[in-house]
Design an enzyme around this catalytic site. Structure first.
Site, short mmCIF file in Angstrom:
data_model
loop_
_atom_site.label_atom_id
_atom_site.label_comp_id
_atom_site.label_asym_id
_atom_site.label_seq_id
_atom_site.Cartn_x
_atom_site.Cartn_y
_atom_site.Cartn_z
N ILE A 10 -69.68 -82.92 -26.48
CA ILE A 10 -69.99 -81.81 -27.88
C ILE A 10 -70.59 -80.12 -27.51
O ILE A 10 -70.66 -79.44 -27.95
CB ILE A 10 -71.81 -81.97 -27.69
N GLU A 12 -68.13 -76.09 -25.59
CA GLU A 12 -66.47 -76.28 -24.83
C GLU A 12 -67.02 -74.31 -24.06
O GLU A 12 -67.99 -73.69 -25.17
CB GLU A 12 -65.67 -76.00 -25.44
N GLY A 13 -66.77 -74.82 -23.59
CA GLY A 13 -67.86 -73.15 -22.65
C GLY A 13 -66.28 -72.05 -21.35
O GLY A 13 -65.67 -73.32 -21.36
N SER A 14 -66.48 -71.40 -21.52
CA SER A 14 -65.92 -70.78 -20.39
C SER A 14 -65.65 -71.85 -18.91
O SER A 14 -65.48 -71.92 -17.84
CB SER A 14 -65.75 -69.44 -20.17
N PHE A 15 -66.71 -72.24 -18.74
CA PHE A 15 -67.78 -73.05 -17.79
C PHE A 15 -66.64 -74.57 -17.72
O PHE A 15 -66.34 -74.72 -16.33
CB PHE A 15 -68.89 -73.23 -17.80
N GLY A 16 -66.12 -74.74 -18.96
CA GLY A 16 -65.52 -75.81 -18.69
C GLY A 16 -66.27 -77.04 -19.43
O GLY A 16 -66.58 -76.34 -21.03
N VAL A 18 -68.86 -80.20 -22.72
CA VAL A 18 -70.15 -80.79 -22.69
C VAL A 18 -70.09 -81.97 -23.11
O VAL A 18 -69.58 -82.35 -24.54
CB VAL A 18 -71.01 -79.93 -22.73
N ASP A 125 -80.90 -64.85 -17.25
CA ASP A 125 -79.92 -65.31 -18.45
C ASP A 125 -80.64 -65.62 -19.07
O ASP A 125 -80.70 -66.26 -20.42
CB ASP A 125 -78.68 -66.07 -18.54
#
Length: 1315
Positions: A10, A12-16, A18, A125
């Site tokens: 569901i 996706e980002g720089s962290f990984g 989801v 943040d």
């Protein structure tokens, strides 16, 4: 993973990634966040672990709940609630929300943030992307990757975290920030929800930062007044004025809608952010924020961006220009280093530059942003990336701007006025132009273009050609704007050096003053005005300061200052300056130059100001008379330039500029004593002119004190001159107009531009007059109530301190004023708690808080005010007072800072802040403590015995050698050093003078021992105090050494470290005319001899023997008129004679020394006799060659066996016992010593005397003659009766120690044993 089903990705980002998932064997839908471990640094993994730990403890309906977390070989998996969507999606779809929905979201966000802040957690943040939508329309705050749980020791943070669109002003400026940064972000989010765009939006980080810092928020008419007021509170740029807890909860926009979660009491986390800080913690927080404030004015965000742009520009330049242009650049650049200031006549360098190097970039990048409206924010890629990821050095990116690579260098047109205008717009320091200044500085072509333009157009100007003026004026304006707008001092100085600045500018100025034809041109005034603006901007640059990172800039600055000073006289005397603009601009430039000099090295500033009294005195006198001559017919010194128009016909610009220049010359900046040394002689010169009998200067300056613009500057001039001239103080104290003007300023009856600073200077001015004159000028006694009102009711800390200073002076002169205790305590608490803004040095080299401390001391020590001390000692002021003092001393604290934050720990500063509390103020504060503890001694015990006591830390620090060296070098420090040291010693004596719990006393001793106070006391006496003032420190040292073995060792080790110096001091102290000092030292030495091994006692032997080993010091002490000194001397000898063979030899070889020792046996004072008998007894023990010489002492000692003092009888009995084995049996029998000792053994009432007599008899009976006498006296029978008496004691009673010796002596006297 065996617990969950993974359903679909569901996000996706720089962290990984989801995934949506479901817990096995249940219907619970969850979100699984998979974070790869591969490729992540240790810091990133630690931050991830911290995020997990923070989330694990959070339980709130508006915060996403972490259900589980675990690790696989390659990933970290975090399991949380599943949300239906993001708040950001609503903004994407709908643009904005109705106010009632925003209100509901606001209440939930405030509820979540209240929960976090009550647990001392900052989110850092806050943005729409981190707000999830829950079932039922609620919201949940997520993403705690930047969150920070702050310990009790952490007050502020500085690390840059967050997303720029939602960053607070203090964060983008890299100033210390706290929880109010989160509240700013909430305001940005709610504004965006209601309006559709953030309150500050730009596609460029530079423009965005400027908007956040400078621009006001634009308010749509659709927002209700209540909502607008709520957002205004949250979006206040000053964090101290921002709407915060607890007031935020009660704002009408959300009042009654916020959910407060109560939890069972847990561990003490410290004061939550949702509560107001106690005053003492607020002081700590303000001090920490001040310490960590950035030294420059450049944000790290912009610094990184500037660096990227510079690298990018150079990279593209090399790509586009090729080898040929690179070679040309190498040959055309000015050689680096410091060269003589270039002259205008120098041959211009060849330049291959074509016009418009940056004009194309300017047009494409900035022209379209010239509208005043906020552009609508496109939803795609609309938010700037997180700051920590925004500027990766390994991947420089262009922020949507064109650069020099798009300019066709080979087909450019020559320079045009239009292109210079573009450059001027580029360098204007307006919000949208933050990028261009550094871009220009980093472009070598621009530098050569400037230099070429100045050379070529300058040559035309000197020939009177109009075209030269039309070309050079735009360049001047670009330069002026560039020098004013760029804060990178290194890059700016490098540009100036390459461009030949300021040499070209000053050469132009000099030649223009020498050309009569040029001065006739109609455009001459405009040319000079713009030229002066550039020179002024150059002098204002930070690279001209001593603290600048540019090493060779100071030499260039000094040469430029001298050149300008050479020209200033002519500039002020221009005959055709009808508009007065040249004089005004020249004076403003001179004022800026003085301010730059004030921050420079002593050598440079002293040379500059000294020249005003020698080669440039015409400038100084011209300034002084230029202000006054037009008003009154006064004599002008020969050669002094005159202002050509009467003052009454001028605008207010010229007198204001002259008075400002005079103030800049005279006023010493706070905390720069070297600068005052340079200015002091100038003030002397002005003061001498003001005190001349025939001078009308003084009345003229006094009349200006009621002028709105001149007042503040003239106050500073008169105040600075009075600091050096008592004669001027006397004259002003007798001037009714001067006093009346000063009184009216205090009373607020004079309208001035800056009332606060003018009033502050006036208060200090009047304090100085009273201090110098030591009496009250006429009418000043009526000011008491006005000044008291300023003290108790002003919220300006500098005014409160200045008013306290004057009240203290008035109080010393007997002026009464009504101050209510609650009011002045509140005023003092406020002044000590709030940050100090020191704008002026108080009189007498006092510190900012000195006047307040002196006033408090007066108020608390008045007769009949004893109850005030009790009230004060239990008030907040008492706590805040010591916290403030601790910060002034810059004491080290006990926690460590992490991640760019400042906690309660801070490295110790090498120097106290003397500008806040001077040595005199420290003495006043310690006197205040003495008065308080004398009245409330139990308060002293609690303050000093408490673990981690700030007062104890302060007192120990004040005895440290490093601090005392700093104190001695401070202004008037050597004068107040003894007062400080003696006050500290008095305060440390309190625990030993009072009935204190034994455990608490042990703690105090341990605290003093761990800080080596004993060693410091000895060093203080040896190196810092006159002999007449060492009595109290030595007494305290003696007490510590007697009670604590480690302190005694510290004393001995300190002597060993510097034996020559310290033994010399001890020798002088022992022979001083202070009996208490001598007695304490002898007691300390005797204890040392008793406790320590002989290897540590050589210095004592040296003290007694003297440098010539004649034992003159010992002879003097044995013959001292004071009983206590003689007693302690004999006691010391007694301990030394147990170990020292050298002393035994001296008693035998030094004439008369043994006689002095034996003389003590007949002393009238019983204490002396007791000590003397102890010494003689130890001398007799294993006397060896000394034994026969002691025969003369037997009659005296025998007589002392009947002394009423038990101690004397015991010592004498032991001494006589020691003489038996030394061959003095005949003398002992002649004096009937055995009979007397037998009588004592059988009949003395004191058990210890009986024991000593029995031990002596056991020793003496070894002599046959004495043994026979004892037998003949029936000693066995008598002793047997004594033994029977001991046996008849009840079984529960302890047997006396003499019983054992009695049985042994009986055994030795039996006939069988005798044979």
């Amino acid at each position: 993973m065996e617990k969950y089903h993974v359903l679909e990705m569901i996000g996706e980002g720089s962290f990984g990634r989801v995934y949506k998932g479901r817990r096995k064997y249940s219907a619970q839908v969850v979100a699984l966040k998979f974070i790869p471990k591969l490729g992540r640094s240790e810091k990133e993994l630690r931050n991830l672990q911290r995020e997990i730990e923070i989330m694990r403890g959070l339980r709130h309906p508006n915060i996403v709940h972490m259900l589980d977390s675990f690790e696989t070989d390659k990933e970290v998996v975090v399991v949380t609630d599943y949300a239906e969507g993001e708040l950001f999606q609503i903004l994407e779809d709908d643009g904005k929300l109705p106010e009632d929905q925003v209100q509901a979201i606001a209440a939930q966000l405030v509820s979540a943030l209240y929960y976090l802040h009550s647990h001392r957690i900052l989110h850092r943040d806050m943005k729409p992307q981190n707000i999830l939508l829950a079932k039922g329309g609620g919201i949940k705050l997520c993403d705690f990757g930047f969150a920070r749980a702050m310990s009790t020791n952490t007050m502020v943070l500085t690390s840059i975290k967050g997303t720029p669109l939602y960053m607070s002003p203090e964060l983008v400026e890299e100033r210390p920030y706290d929880h109010t940064a989160d509240l700013w972000s909430v305001g940005c989010i709610l504004y965006e929800l209601a309006v559709g765009t953030p309150p500050f939006y730009a596609t460029s980080i530079f423009q965005l930062v400027s908007l956040i810092l400078k621009d006001p928020v634009r308010w749509p008419s659709t927002i209700s007044p209540c909502f607008k007021n709520f957002l205004q509170g949250l979006l206040t740029k000053d964090p101290r004025q921002r709407l915060s807890w607890p007031d935020l909860l009660y704002h009408p926009f959300i009042a009654g809608h916020v959910t407060i979660i109560t939890e069972p009491a847990g561990p003490d986390l410290g004061t939550p952010f949702t509560s107001r800080l106690p005053p003492e913690l607020q002081v700590l927080k303000d001090e920490q924020a001040h310490r960590l404030a950035p030294k420059g004015n450049q944000s790290r965000i912009l610094t990184q961006a500037y660096k990227r742009m510079a690298e990018e520009a150079m990279q593209k330049k090399h790509q586009n220009t090729g080898p040929a242009l690179e070679q040309e650049d190498k040959t055309s650049k000015v050689a680096p280093g410091t060269a003589p200031l270039p002259r205008l006549g120098a041959t211009p360098q060849e330049s291959s530059l074509l016009a418009g190097i940056l004009a194309s970039e300017l047009k494409s990048s900035w022209a379209k942003s010239g509208t005043g409206e906020v552009p609508s924010a496109p939803r795609e890629n609309r938010t700037t990336p997180d700051c920590e990821r925004a500027f990766p050095e390994e991947r420089p990116e262009v922020l949507g701007q064109r650069s020099t690579d798009v300019v066709d260098l080979e087909n450019e047109e020559p320079d045009s006025d239009n292109e210079w205008q573009h450059l001027l717009e580029t360098t204007e320091p307006v919000p949208i132009q933050l990028k261009a200044p550094l871009t220009l500085l980093c472009n070598p072509d621009f530098c050569q273009r400037i230099q070429s333009q100045l050379h070529e157009a300058g040559g035309q100007i000197l020939k009177g050609i109009l075209e030269g003026a039309s070309h050079i004026l735009p360049a001047f304006r670009v330069l002026s704007s560039l020098l004013s707008s760029c804060s990178d001092s290194v890059a700016l100085y490098s540009f100036c050096r390459e461009a030949g600045l300021p040499g070209l500018l000053l050469s132009l100025l000099r030649h223009s003053q020498e050309s009569n034809s040029l001065q006739q041109q109609s455009w001459y005034g405009t040319f000079l005005q713009d030229l002066m603006a550039v020179i002024q901007a150059y002098f204002a640059c930070t690279f001209n300061l001593e603290r600048s990172q540019t090493s060779d800039s100071l030499q260039v600055f000094q040469e430029a200052a001298n050149l300008f000073l050479d020209l200033l006289g002519k500039l002020l005397a221009q005959p055709d300056d009808s508009e007065q603009t040249l004089r005004r601009d020249s004076l403003m430039c001179f004022t800026v130059l003085c301010e730059a000099m004030d921050g420079n090295s002593r050598a440079i500033s002293k040379a500059f100001y000294s020249s005003l009294l020698t080669t440039q005195q015409v400038v100084l006198d011209g300034l002084l008379h230029g202000l006054t001559v037009p008003q009154l017919p006064v004599h002008t010194p020969q050669g002094a330039p005159q202002v050509s128009q009467p003052l009454r016909e001028q605008s207010e610009d010229i007198p204001g500029a002259i008075s400002s220049a005079l103030a800049a010359i005279c006023t010493a900046p706070v905390g720069l004593p070297d600068c005052w040394d340079a200015k002091e002689q100038v003030c002397w010169h002005l003061a001498n002119q003001l005190t001349e009998d025939s001078s009308q200067l003084r009345p003229s300056l006094i009349s200006g004190l009621q002028h709105p613009i001149l007042c503040l500057h003239l106050l500073k001039v008169l105040y600075s001159c009075c600091l050096v001239s008592e004669g001027l103080c006397r004259l002003l104290g007798q001037e009714p107009l001067a006093l009346e003007s000063l009184f009216m300023l205090i009373q607020g009856k004079v309208k001035v531009v800056d009332w606060e600073e003018s009033t502050e200077v006036t208060l200090y001015f009047l304090s100085l007059l009273v201090f110098r004159l030591q009496n009250l000028p006429c009418g000043m006694e009526k000011l008491g109530s006005d000044v008291a009102t300023l003290f108790t009711h002003s919220h300006v800390v500098s005014l409160v301190s200045a008013a306290a200073c004057l009240l203290g002076q008035l109080g010393q002169q007997g002026v009464t004023f009504d101050l209510q205790p609650m009011e002045w305590m509140a005023a003092a608490t406020h002044a000590l708690s709030a940050p100090a803004e020191v704008r002026l040095t108080p009189p007498g080299s006092c510190g900012f808080y000195d006047g307040l401390l002196i006033l408090l001391l007066q108020l608390l020590t008045e007769q009949g005010k004893a109850s005030l001390i009790r009230d004060m000692s239990s008030s907040e002021m008492w706590t805040v007072l010591w916290h403030r003092f601790s910060m002034v001393l810059r004491l080290p604290e006990e926690a460590s800072a992490q991640e760019g934050e400042l906690s309660l720990s801070s490295p110790p500063s090498p120097e106290p802040d003397w500008t806040l509390i001077s040595p005199q103020g420290m003495a006043a504060l310690l006197s205040l403590a003495m008065a308080t503890f004398t009245q409330e001694p139990q308060l002293c015990l609690s303050c000093l015995s408490q673990h981690g006591s700030i007062l104890m830390s302060i007192l120990k620090h004040l005895l440290c050698p490093s601090f005392l060296n700093q104190l001695r070098q401070a202004p008037h420090g050597s004068e107040f050093l003894p007062v400080v040291v003696l006050s500290v010693c008095q305060l440390l004596c309190f625990p030993f003078a009072l009935d204190m719990d034994a455990d608490l006393l042990i703690g105090v001793l341990a605290d003093l021992r761990d800080s080596e106070v004993a060693a410091h006391l000895l060093q203080v006496c040896c190196y810092h105090l006159p002999l007449m003032q060492v009595e109290l420190p030595i007494s305290l040292l003696t007490r510590l050494a007697l009670m604590d073995p480690t302190s005694l060792n510290q004393f001995v080790n300190t002597v060993s470290a510097s034996p020559r110096t310290i033994v010399s001091f001890l020798s002088v102290a022992l022979l001083s005319d202070q009996p208490l000092l001598t007695s304490d030292l002898l007691s300390l030495l005797a204890h040392t001899a008793r406790v320590l091994s002989p290897s540590h006692l050589s210095f004592i032997q040296e003290l007694l023997a003297g440098s010539d080993e004649s034992y003159r010091p010992l002879r003097s002490l044995l013959g001292h008129p004071e009983n206590s000194v003689r007693a302690h001397t004999y006691r010391l000898l007694g301990h030394l004679l147990q170990h020292s063979m050298a002393l035994r030899g001296a008693l035998q070889s030094q004439s008369g020394l043994l006689s002095l020792l034996l003389l003590g046996l007949g002393d009238k004072d019983p204490v002396v006799r007791c000590s003397a008998s102890f010494a003689v007894g130890n001398a007799a023990y294993q006397a060896g060659p000394l034994g026969p010489a002691l025969a003369a002492a037997v009659p005296s000692m025998t007589q002392l066996l009947g002394d009423p003092q038990a101690g004397i009888r015991r010592n004498v009995a032991s001494a006589l016992g020691n003489l038996g084995p030394e061959g003095l049996g005949e003398e002992l029998l002649q004096c009937e010593v055995p009979q007397r000792l037998l009588e004592m053994a059988c009949g003395d009432p004191q058990p210890n005397v009986k024991e000593a007599a029995l031990i002596a008899l056991r020793s003496l009976q070894q002599e046959p003659g004495i043994h026979q006498v004892l037998v003949s006296l029936g000693a066995s029978e008598k002793l047997s009766l004594l033994s029977l008496g001991n046996q008849s004691l009840p079984h529960s009673s302890p047997r006396p120690a003499s019983a054992k010796h009695c049985r042994k002596l009986i055994h030795l006297l039996r006939p069988a044993h005798s044979m």
